[in-house]
Design an enzyme around this catalytic site. Sequence first.
Site, mmCIF file in Angstrom:
data_model
loop_
_atom_site.group_PDB
_atom_site.id
_atom_site.type_symbol
_atom_site.label_atom_id
_atom_site.label_comp_id
_atom_site.label_asym_id
_atom_site.label_seq_id
_atom_site.Cartn_x
_atom_site.Cartn_y
_atom_site.Cartn_z
ATOM 1 N N HIS A 1 0.894 -1.124 0.116
ATOM 2 C CA HIS A 1 -0.061 -0.040 -0.070
ATOM 3 C C HIS A 1 0.888 1.087 0.111
ATOM 4 O O HIS A 1 2.055 1.185 0.095
ATOM 5 C CB HIS A 1 -0.916 -0.059 1.058
ATOM 6 C CG HIS A 1 -0.317 -0.081 2.507
ATOM 7 N ND1 HIS A 1 0.465 0.991 3.199
ATOM 8 C CD2 HIS A 1 -0.098 -1.092 3.496
ATOM 9 C CE1 HIS A 1 1.059 0.651 4.248
ATOM 10 N NE2 HIS A 1 0.440 -0.688 4.370
ATOM 11 N N CYS B 1 3.178 -4.520 6.627
ATOM 12 C CA CYS B 1 2.944 -4.541 5.024
ATOM 13 C C CYS B 1 4.207 -4.058 4.549
ATOM 14 O O CYS B 1 5.160 -3.425 5.053
ATOM 15 C CB CYS B 1 1.876 -3.471 5.062
ATOM 16 S SG CYS B 1 0.219 -4.309 5.598
#
Length: 238
Positions: free
Chosen positions: A193, A213
């Site tokens: 992301h 992430c």
Amino acid sequence: MLLSIIFLAIIVTRSAKRKKLGLAFTILTIAVTVFYVLLTRLGLLMPLSELPSVLCLNSCTSEKPVHSSLDDEELLNDRRSLLEILGENIARDRISILVEKSKYRLTVFYDLQPVKSYPIVLGTNPIGDKLAEGDRKTPEGIYRIRSLYPHPNWSKFIWLDYPTSQSWREHFQAKLTGKLNWLSTIGGEIGIHGVPSQKDSLINERSNWTWGCISLKNRDVDDIYQFVGDGTVVEILP
């Protein structure tokens, strides 16, 4: 007559016992199923469909590496967009991604040939493979994209299929060897992301800020987003 009555009584008694046993078995089955589903949702057990793979009933061989690591530390075609490089009329199922954690680099491949690289950052505890929820590590291994969607805070979210069967095996191995507490959960929601608005400096300064992430600049995750889809391979190296 008396013998007939006794015989009938025995049949009725046995039938009643069988019904009670059947009812008890049904209740036990439901209870075990509900308990298993609860443990699955808590992240303590894998879904039942993955049990054969985790226990190596099918196969216990790890997936072979997909990509060849790039030799240098440079960012390939960092001043050109993927659209400029690849154009619009490409087969998106030939796109794959390589993440090199130690080089803070994500590279998009087409037909297993590198075409463009991007700078990235990782979880706040970046060294080593992810074993459990909350360890703040970015997982390593071979994954596939399970979904993509716009994100209100980080531009886009490219959701990976962590935990895989291999992730579960490593998780339980860590528990068996004492690296993890038996109540530790495996975690999930790992993806690729962007960054909060106006926070490209997190990438420029290699500030590992996520919970596990892979984070890129928003313009970079937007660039990748249009070329990947469900099932795209993402290989993550140490």
